[in-house]
Every structure is written in structure tokens, then in C-alpha cells.
Design an enzyme around this catalytic site. Sequence first.
Site, PDB file in Angstrom:
ATOM      1  N   HIS A 243     -50.576 -19.178 -52.688  1.00 38.16           N
ATOM      2  CA  HIS A 243     -51.172 -18.438 -53.711  1.00 38.16           C
ATOM      3  C   HIS A 243     -51.809 -16.941 -52.897  1.00 38.16           C
ATOM      4  CE1 HIS A 243     -54.617 -18.297 -56.692  1.00 38.16           C
ATOM      5  NE2 HIS A 243     -55.178 -19.847 -56.059  1.00 38.16           N
ATOM      6  N   HIS A 283     -44.244 -16.408 -60.721  1.00 38.26           N
ATOM      7  CA  HIS A 283     -46.142 -17.025 -61.531  1.00 38.26           C
ATOM      8  C   HIS A 283     -45.769 -18.403 -61.647  1.00 38.26           C
ATOM      9  CE1 HIS A 283     -49.662 -16.693 -62.180  1.00 38.26           C
ATOM     10  NE2 HIS A 283     -49.892 -15.971 -61.454  1.00 38.26           N
ATOM     11  N   ASP A 338     -49.852  -9.817 -55.932  1.00 31.56           N
ATOM     12  CA  ASP A 338     -49.204  -9.802 -54.190  1.00 31.56           C
ATOM     13  C   ASP A 338     -48.382  -8.810 -53.306  1.00 31.56           C
ATOM     14  OD1 ASP A 338     -51.908 -11.454 -53.194  1.00 31.56           O
ATOM     15  OD2 ASP A 338     -49.821 -13.062 -53.866  1.00 31.56           O
TER      16      ASP A 338
HETATM   17  N1  ACO Z   1     -38.868 -16.259 -54.293  1.00 22.14           N
HETATM   18  C1  ACO Z   1     -37.133 -16.468 -55.691  1.00 22.14           C
HETATM   19  N2  ACO Z   1     -37.085 -17.784 -56.331  1.00 22.14           N
HETATM   20  C2  ACO Z   1     -38.003 -18.242 -57.483  1.00 22.14           C
HETATM   21  C3  ACO Z   1     -39.408 -17.774 -56.252  1.00 22.14           C
HETATM   22  C4  ACO Z   1     -39.534 -16.441 -55.339  1.00 22.14           C
HETATM   23  N3  ACO Z   1     -40.811 -15.873 -55.005  1.00 22.14           N
HETATM   24  N4  ACO Z   1     -40.602 -18.222 -56.826  1.00 22.14           N
HETATM   25  C5  ACO Z   1     -40.215 -19.408 -57.445  1.00 22.14           C
HETATM   26  N5  ACO Z   1     -38.543 -19.215 -57.062  1.00 22.14           N
HETATM   27  C6  ACO Z   1     -37.495 -19.513 -58.367  1.00 22.14           C
HETATM   28  C7  ACO Z   1     -37.542 -21.727 -57.783  1.00 22.14           C
HETATM   29  O1  ACO Z   1     -36.445 -21.169 -56.653  1.00 22.14           O
HETATM   30  C8  ACO Z   1     -37.298 -21.896 -59.195  1.00 22.14           C
HETATM   31  O2  ACO Z   1     -35.487 -22.359 -59.159  1.00 22.14           O
HETATM   32  P1  ACO Z   1     -34.497 -23.082 -59.674  1.00 22.14           P
HETATM   33  O3  ACO Z   1     -35.173 -23.572 -60.626  1.00 22.14           O
HETATM   34  O4  ACO Z   1     -33.825 -22.206 -59.092  1.00 22.14           O
HETATM   35  O5  ACO Z   1     -35.187 -24.567 -58.583  1.00 22.14           O
HETATM   36  C9  ACO Z   1     -38.011 -21.641 -59.792  1.00 22.14           C
HETATM   37  O6  ACO Z   1     -37.603 -20.096 -59.798  1.00 22.14           O
HETATM   38  C10 ACO Z   1     -39.148 -22.584 -59.992  1.00 22.14           C
HETATM   39  O7  ACO Z   1     -39.882 -22.308 -59.384  1.00 22.14           O
HETATM   40  P2  ACO Z   1     -41.316 -23.164 -59.090  1.00 22.14           P
HETATM   41  O8  ACO Z   1     -41.602 -22.715 -57.708  1.00 22.14           O
HETATM   42  O9  ACO Z   1     -40.973 -24.131 -59.907  1.00 22.14           O
HETATM   43  O10 ACO Z   1     -42.282 -22.479 -59.767  1.00 22.14           O
HETATM   44  P3  ACO Z   1     -43.765 -22.357 -59.976  1.00 22.14           P
HETATM   45  O11 ACO Z   1     -44.321 -22.210 -61.021  1.00 22.14           O
HETATM   46  O12 ACO Z   1     -44.218 -23.825 -59.170  1.00 22.14           O
HETATM   47  O13 ACO Z   1     -44.192 -21.599 -58.905  1.00 22.14           O
HETATM   48  C11 ACO Z   1     -44.715 -19.540 -57.207  1.00 22.14           C
HETATM   49  C12 ACO Z   1     -45.151 -20.258 -58.989  1.00 22.14           C
HETATM   50  C13 ACO Z   1     -45.981 -21.018 -55.861  1.00 22.14           C
HETATM   51  C14 ACO Z   1     -45.869 -18.596 -57.483  1.00 22.14           C
HETATM   52  C15 ACO Z   1     -43.244 -19.412 -56.406  1.00 22.14           C
HETATM   53  O14 ACO Z   1     -42.928 -18.166 -57.298  1.00 22.14           O
HETATM   54  C16 ACO Z   1     -43.802 -18.922 -55.203  1.00 22.14           C
HETATM   55  O15 ACO Z   1     -43.185 -19.571 -54.481  1.00 22.14           O
HETATM   56  N6  ACO Z   1     -43.665 -17.517 -54.954  1.00 22.14           N
HETATM   57  C17 ACO Z   1     -43.506 -16.786 -53.832  1.00 22.14           C
HETATM   58  C18 ACO Z   1     -44.764 -16.973 -53.253  1.00 22.14           C
HETATM   59  C19 ACO Z   1     -45.967 -15.668 -54.454  1.00 22.14           C
HETATM   60  O16 ACO Z   1     -45.652 -14.805 -54.510  1.00 22.14           O
HETATM   61  N7  ACO Z   1     -47.328 -16.750 -54.463  1.00 22.14           N
HETATM   62  C20 ACO Z   1     -47.901 -15.320 -55.174  1.00 22.14           C
HETATM   63  C21 ACO Z   1     -48.477 -16.248 -56.860  1.00 22.14           C
HETATM   64  S1  ACO Z   1     -49.472 -14.788 -57.374  1.00 22.14           S
HETATM   65  C22 ACO Z   1     -50.791 -16.034 -56.609  1.00 22.14           C
HETATM   66  O17 ACO Z   1     -51.480 -16.820 -57.009  1.00 22.14           O
HETATM   67  C23 ACO Z   1     -51.897 -14.367 -56.959  1.00 22.14           C
END
Ligand code: ACO
Length: 401
Positions: A243, A283, A338
Site C-alpha cells: 500500500h 493496482h 507511488d
Molecule cells: N510487478 C510485477 N508483477 C506484478 C506487479 C508488480 N508491481 N503487481 C502485480 N503483478 C502481477 C502479479 O505477479 C500477478 O501475476 P500472476 O497473475 O501471474 O500471478 C498479477 O499481476 C496480479 O497480482 P495480484 O497481487 O493478485 O494483484 P493485486 O490486485 O492483489 O495487487 C498490488 C495489487 C498489491 C498493488 C500489486 O500490484 C503490487 O504488489 N504492486 C507493487 C506494490 C505497489 O506499488 N503498491 C502500491 C499500490 S498503490 C497504493 O496502494 C497507494
Amino acid sequence: MVCIVQQPCEVALKSIFAIGRKEPIMSKSGLEGVIVGQSRLSYINGDEGELIYGGYAIDDLARNTTFEEVCYLLWNGKLPNRAELDGLKVELEGARKVDHRLLEMIRQFPHDADPMAALRTAVSAMGLIDPQANDNSEPENRRKAILITAQMPVLIAAYDQVRAGKEVVEPKSGLDTAANFLYMLNGEEADDARVRAMDTALVLHAEHGMNASTFAARVTAGTLADIYSAVVSAIGTLKGASHGGANVEVMRQLREIMESGTDPKQYVRDTLAAGKRMMGFGHRVYKATDPRATVLRELADKIMQGSEAKYLTLSDQVRAAMAEEMEAKGKKIYPNVDFFSASVYTTLGIAEDQFTAIFAMARVPGWTAHLFEQYANNRLIRPEAEYIGPRGLKVKPIEQR
Ligand code: ACO
């Protein structure tokens, strides 16, 4: 009203009809797509990359309003006229003076603490010393929302000074939130471009629907706990790297690329190949570029000069490399808020480990506006877990286990 209603789909209809039964209704990992309540505060269309606060597009607000105007909008449902804005500014200025006991407490904090832990503790202490902390009436909650919004920047800057062994800089009369924060942090007034960049970053982070920290705040208020407790829950939730904590990790990755001299494309490939995530991308709701990232990219361009531009150049390279990789994998992963905020804050002279605290001080009007909605029409938020453990076990005497 807070009710658990699912998206219109077969499972959802089953779940609505199942309400009131004893058997588990359904489970939805991470509550994705689940609507947990109604709100007039903001709307996100993740497919189109659209975000509005109270009816206004984020792009319009970021370009044409200030943080104080957005606070007013979120707390009152309309943009202020001149007199209303001036009134709010007077209230915020009057609320910036931090209780001496709280400052004394911050002076005792360990100098190597996580700034989010320091902020969480300081806001909790605000509730400790407020004799009206447990009064959840609307006027009291409005007073506290102004107090927390006014004091959080002071608390963040105070801890930054304390850990550097410096004297705490008092807020300056006549300066608004963004200008005051930069003044307290750096000990001198920032130029107009930097103040405007800080102010816009605050506007962009002020509200974002039922995100994890806002949900945590509403769950806490749903038990009729006080507003300080709810904001502390939100701060604790924002802290996580998935987050608000992601902006710290973005800067760590940019620095790692810079210091190791690795080709950004190769870094992205290696990170993904190792099963890790590129921070500042992806996201839960946006399946297009986060509109806030677009505005932040422009801001970065305006304030980065000379050697500072290296962060922007590198960010653009990382973004391009991620776009290529994600396109090849058919994934809708784009930069989020971010990604560019990390380099904007670095350029504003903010320490890397303070980034998430900045996010928190910007999000307070959103959190507290949600809390007004929650208290006004409260129902305890209490979902269920689908039990997947064993049944029918019998307790054996301890010697036989
Ligand atoms: N880099 C690489 N791959 C990613 C990323 C990333 N940043 N984010 C998601 N993916 C991929 C996952 O590996 C997954 O792949 P798969 O289906 O092959 O296993 C797919 O996308 C879906 O990922 P989930 O984790 O299920 O998606 P979720 O909706 O739960 O996650 C999250 C959202 C936590 C924000 C995620 O995108 C992430 O971890 N991002 C990096 C951290 C980040 O930047 N957070 C800030 C978010 S904005 C905020 O809160 C203000």
C-alpha cells in the site's frame, strides 16, 4: 449504510440470498470487487484510469485547487467559496500548535525508528491527551479531523528534526499546509514551484475510495471506537509495502539501479524473473495508468533541475521496460501513484524513509471524511471467515498429545 453486497454475478446473487444463514456465504480473496458500503467521496474507474473526488476529476483538482480546498470539499461535499476557504485556513492555523507533552514524547523516540511507527505512536498520543477523545459527536469529530490534519505535518517534521539531533522548527504563521511542511522540514521557506509541487502531491493523495487503510479506519470506527483510534488503524495499514509503503521501495529500487550501474531494462527483467515485483506498478483497481501518476510525472518534470533530472530519466526508462515486459506477458500492470511520487519527494528534500508518512498526512482528509460517513450511518463491519480447519477433534490430556 455499510452492508456487504457483492458485484452482480451468479455468486453474488447467491450470497445476497444467503445472508442470515448459518453456513458460509462465499469467500472472495482479498475482498476484490466486493462493495462494502456507500460513499459520496470518490469514484474510480480502473479500466479508464479515471478518479473523481466529490464529482470533480482529479486532473482538474490537481491543476486548479489547493490541499485546503480539497479538505473542504471532502469534509463538506462542496468546494469552498473565498470566505469558507479563509475560515478553514484560520482553523487549521489555530490547530497547528502541538501540545508540549506530545513534543516531549517525540524527543524521547529512538532516533532510528521507522517514521511511520513514530507517526502512528504520535497520533495515538494525540488521542491519549485529548480529554474529548471518546466524544464521537459530529462537531467533536470535525474539530478532531482539523486537529489531526493540521498537526500531522508538524509531527512528521518534528520527528525528522529530533532524529537529526536538531531543534524542532515551529510552524510559521501565514503559511498553508504544503509551504509550512517544507519550511518545518528544511528550516527555510521553499520556492513557489516546490510549494506548488508539494501541494499538488497532497491533493493527489487526499482520497481514494475504499482502499485498505480507509477500510481499516472504517472498520475501527464501525465498533464506535474514537476517531484517533480509527486514524491509527489507517496509518498502520498504510505502512505496508503493498500500500503506502511502496513509495519507499520505489526509491530503493531506483537507487539500486543507479548505484549498481545496471541497465534498467535488465534490472526489470531480472526482478521479474526472480519472481519479485517492480514497486510503484500495478493496482487492485486500476487496469490503466493511474491518473495521479500522469500528474506526478508532469510535476517531476517541472521541479527537477540539473542533476535531479536523473531520477526522472531513470523512472522513464524503468516505466518503458515494464511496459515492454507486461505487454509481452499480456498483463495490465501500469505505474501507480507511488512510482513518480518517490522522485518528486526526493527532489523536495524529503528523506526516503519519510515518504509513506507524507502519504499519510495527505490522506487524513480522506480518512476522516470516510469516518464522518461511517459515524453518521454506522453499522458494525463484521464479515465471516470460511472455516477450513478440522472438526470433531477431542481434547486429550496434555501428557498424551
Ligand atoms: N510487478 C510485477 N508483477 C506484478 C506487479 C508488480 N508491481 N503487481 C502485480 N503483478 C502481477 C502479479 O505477479 C500477478 O501475476 P500472476 O497473475 O501471474 O500471478 C498479477 O499481476 C496480479 O497480482 P495480484 O497481487 O493478485 O494483484 P493485486 O490486485 O492483489 O495487487 C498490488 C495489487 C498489491 C498493488 C500489486 O500490484 C503490487 O504488489 N504492486 C507493487 C506494490 C505497489 O506499488 N503498491 C502500491 C499500490 S498503490 C497504493 O496502494 C497507494
